[in-house]
Design a protein around this motif. Structure first.
Motif, PDB file in Angstrom:
ATOM      1  N   ARG A   9       0.806  -1.222   0.000  1.00 27.60           N
ATOM      2  CA  ARG A   9       0.000   0.000   0.000  1.00 27.60           C
ATOM      3  C   ARG A   9       0.845   1.280   0.000  1.00 27.60           C
ATOM      4  O   ARG A   9       0.576   2.200  -0.763  1.00 27.60           O
ATOM      5  CB  ARG A   9      -0.958   0.003   1.197  1.00 27.60           C
ATOM      6  N   GLU A  10       1.848   1.362   0.851  1.00 23.92           N
ATOM      7  CA  GLU A  10       2.655   2.582   0.918  1.00 23.92           C
ATOM      8  C   GLU A  10       3.317   2.873  -0.426  1.00 23.92           C
ATOM      9  O   GLU A  10       3.337   4.015  -0.896  1.00 23.92           O
ATOM     10  CB  GLU A  10       3.709   2.450   2.016  1.00 23.92           C
ATOM     11  N   ASP A  11       3.846   1.843  -1.063  1.00 26.34           N
ATOM     12  CA  ASP A  11       4.478   2.017  -2.370  1.00 26.34           C
ATOM     13  C   ASP A  11       3.436   2.436  -3.410  1.00 26.34           C
ATOM     14  O   ASP A  11       3.686   3.308  -4.246  1.00 26.34           O
ATOM     15  CB  ASP A  11       5.146   0.721  -2.820  1.00 26.34           C
ATOM     16  N   SER A  12       2.262   1.801  -3.373  1.00 26.77           N
ATOM     17  CA  SER A  12       1.215   2.110  -4.344  1.00 26.77           C
ATOM     18  C   SER A  12       0.709   3.538  -4.182  1.00 26.77           C
ATOM     19  O   SER A  12       0.435   4.230  -5.177  1.00 26.77           O
ATOM     20  CB  SER A  12       0.048   1.126  -4.202  1.00 26.77           C
ATOM     21  N   GLU A  13       0.599   3.989  -2.956  1.00 27.01           N
ATOM     22  CA  GLU A  13       0.130   5.362  -2.728  1.00 27.01           C
ATOM     23  C   GLU A  13       1.113   6.380  -3.298  1.00 27.01           C
ATOM     24  O   GLU A  13       0.703   7.413  -3.856  1.00 27.01           O
ATOM     25  CB  GLU A  13      -0.091   5.596  -1.236  1.00 27.01           C
ATOM     26  N   ARG A  14       2.388   6.088  -3.199  1.00 22.02           N
ATOM     27  CA  ARG A  14       3.394   6.990  -3.770  1.00 22.02           C
ATOM     28  C   ARG A  14       3.291   6.987  -5.297  1.00 22.02           C
ATOM     29  O   ARG A  14       3.347   8.047  -5.937  1.00 22.02           O
ATOM     30  CB  ARG A  14       4.786   6.545  -3.326  1.00 22.02           C
ATOM     31  N   THR A  15       3.117   5.804  -5.889  1.00 20.23           N
ATOM     32  CA  THR A  15       2.986   5.715  -7.340  1.00 20.23           C
ATOM     33  C   THR A  15       1.692   6.368  -7.814  1.00 20.23           C
ATOM     34  O   THR A  15       1.655   6.983  -8.894  1.00 20.23           O
ATOM     35  CB  THR A  15       3.031   4.243  -7.785  1.00 20.23           C
ATOM     36  N   ALA A  16       0.627   6.245  -7.028  1.00 22.67           N
ATOM     37  CA  ALA A  16      -0.660   6.843  -7.406  1.00 22.67           C
ATOM     38  C   ALA A  16      -0.533   8.347  -7.596  1.00 22.67           C
ATOM     39  O   ALA A  16      -1.157   8.928  -8.495  1.00 22.67           O
ATOM     40  CB  ALA A  16      -1.707   6.519  -6.351  1.00 22.67           C
ATOM     41  N   LYS A  17       0.270   8.991  -6.761  1.00 22.20           N
ATOM     42  CA  LYS A  17       0.481  10.436  -6.896  1.00 22.20           C
ATOM     43  C   LYS A  17       1.185  10.764  -8.215  1.00 22.20           C
ATOM     44  O   LYS A  17       0.860  11.748  -8.881  1.00 22.20           O
ATOM     45  CB  LYS A  17       1.298  10.962  -5.710  1.00 22.20           C
ATOM     46  N   GLU A  25      -5.889   7.842 -13.177  1.00 23.58           N
ATOM     47  CA  GLU A  25      -6.474   7.459 -11.888  1.00 23.58           C
ATOM     48  C   GLU A  25      -5.942   6.089 -11.493  1.00 23.58           C
ATOM     49  O   GLU A  25      -5.936   5.158 -12.294  1.00 23.58           O
ATOM     50  CB  GLU A  25      -7.995   7.412 -11.994  1.00 23.58           C
ATOM     51  N   ILE A  28      -5.833   1.065  -6.172  1.00 24.14           N
ATOM     52  CA  ILE A  28      -4.823   0.397  -5.352  1.00 24.14           C
ATOM     53  C   ILE A  28      -5.345  -0.960  -4.884  1.00 24.14           C
ATOM     54  O   ILE A  28      -6.397  -1.049  -4.248  1.00 24.14           O
ATOM     55  CB  ILE A  28      -4.425   1.283  -4.157  1.00 24.14           C
ATOM     56  N   ARG A  33       1.787  -7.410   1.715  1.00 22.17           N
ATOM     57  CA  ARG A  33       1.893  -6.494   2.852  1.00 22.17           C
ATOM     58  C   ARG A  33       3.273  -6.668   3.463  1.00 22.17           C
ATOM     59  O   ARG A  33       3.678  -7.789   3.773  1.00 22.17           O
ATOM     60  CB  ARG A  33       0.823  -6.793   3.901  1.00 22.17           C
TER      61      ARG A  33
END
Length: 231
Positions: A9-17, A25, A28, A33
């Motif tokens: 999740r943390e990695d995906s949130e950074r990529t989402a930005k 859009e 995620i 995990r």
């Protein structure tokens, strides 16, 4: 364009930005995990550290000798190491092959090099370094735990054909994605997406499932995002 992200999740949130900045859009759907293993650090002094993921840096936060030479797989891992206080870092090009070559170019065996890695890790760079005469104990400091299922939002987006592409960063996560999609009855749905992969090795489980893949021009996220720009 809607793009599915399967990293932790943390990695995906950074990529989402980053994707949002490109006008896309992100959906995620972590298939892994990241969690500490709690394994103790191997006993004995070492001459240098090898760090093959930023996920391993947290375990090193209490490492006493922050001036020890550290060989980092890539820039993001190096940034995390600097933020943790390490001062002597040499950075490879983002993959195990360049990391092994970098170490062999900078050190002469016999040296003892502590590889900070995950519970499920590949043989490289340790195998080629051992073959070159180095001693390379592994510290499995963290593990990537498999998710039991894809999030419902991701299942629905795949089922209704709303996902144009999926980004894949590791062979294990790609394999898990195929497995979880199969459990959700989405075997056909994932064939309707384009799968953008960090390397040919990462793409293997997807290609075996019959999915269309494209391979990034280099082993780093910027190369994956270049594929996105080209869509």
């Amino acid at each position: 364009m809607r793009i599915l992200l399967t990293r932790a999740r943390e990695d995906s949130e950074r990529t989402a930005k980053k994707l949002a900045a490109l006008g896309h859009e992100a959906v995620i759907a972590p298939v892994l995990r990241i969690a500490p293993t709690g394994d103790p650090i191997p006993a004995g002094a070492c001459d240098a550290l090898i760090v093959t993921s930023a996920h391993g840096v947290e375990a090193l936060s209490s490492y006493a000798d922050k001036d020890i030479p550290v060989f980092s797989v890539g820039e993001r891992t190096t940034d995390a190491l600097r933020a943790t206080g390490f001062t002597s870092i040499t950075t490879a090009e983002g993959d195990a092959e360049s990391l092994s070559r970098l170490i062999r170019d900078n050190l002469q065996p016999p040296r003892r090099l502590l590889h900070v890695t995950a519970r499920h890790h590949k043989e490289e760079p340790a195998a080629s370094l051992r073959a070159a005469g180095f001693t390379v104990p592994s510290w499995e400091a963290y593990e990537a735990e498999a998710a039991p299922a894809l999030p419902e939002a991701a299942v629905e987006a795949l089922r209704t054909g709303k996902i144009a592409a999926v980004l894949h960063y590791s062979r294990r996560s790609a394999d898990l994605f195929v497995q979880l999609a199969g459990r959700a009855g989405l075997q056909s749905a994932i064939l309707g997406c384009l799968h953008l992969c960090l390397s040919a090795d990462v793409s293997a489980p997807l290609a075996a499932a019959g999915a269309a893949t494209r391979i990034a021009g280099g082993p780093h996220e910027d190369a994956l995002l270049e594929l996105v720009r080209g869509l």
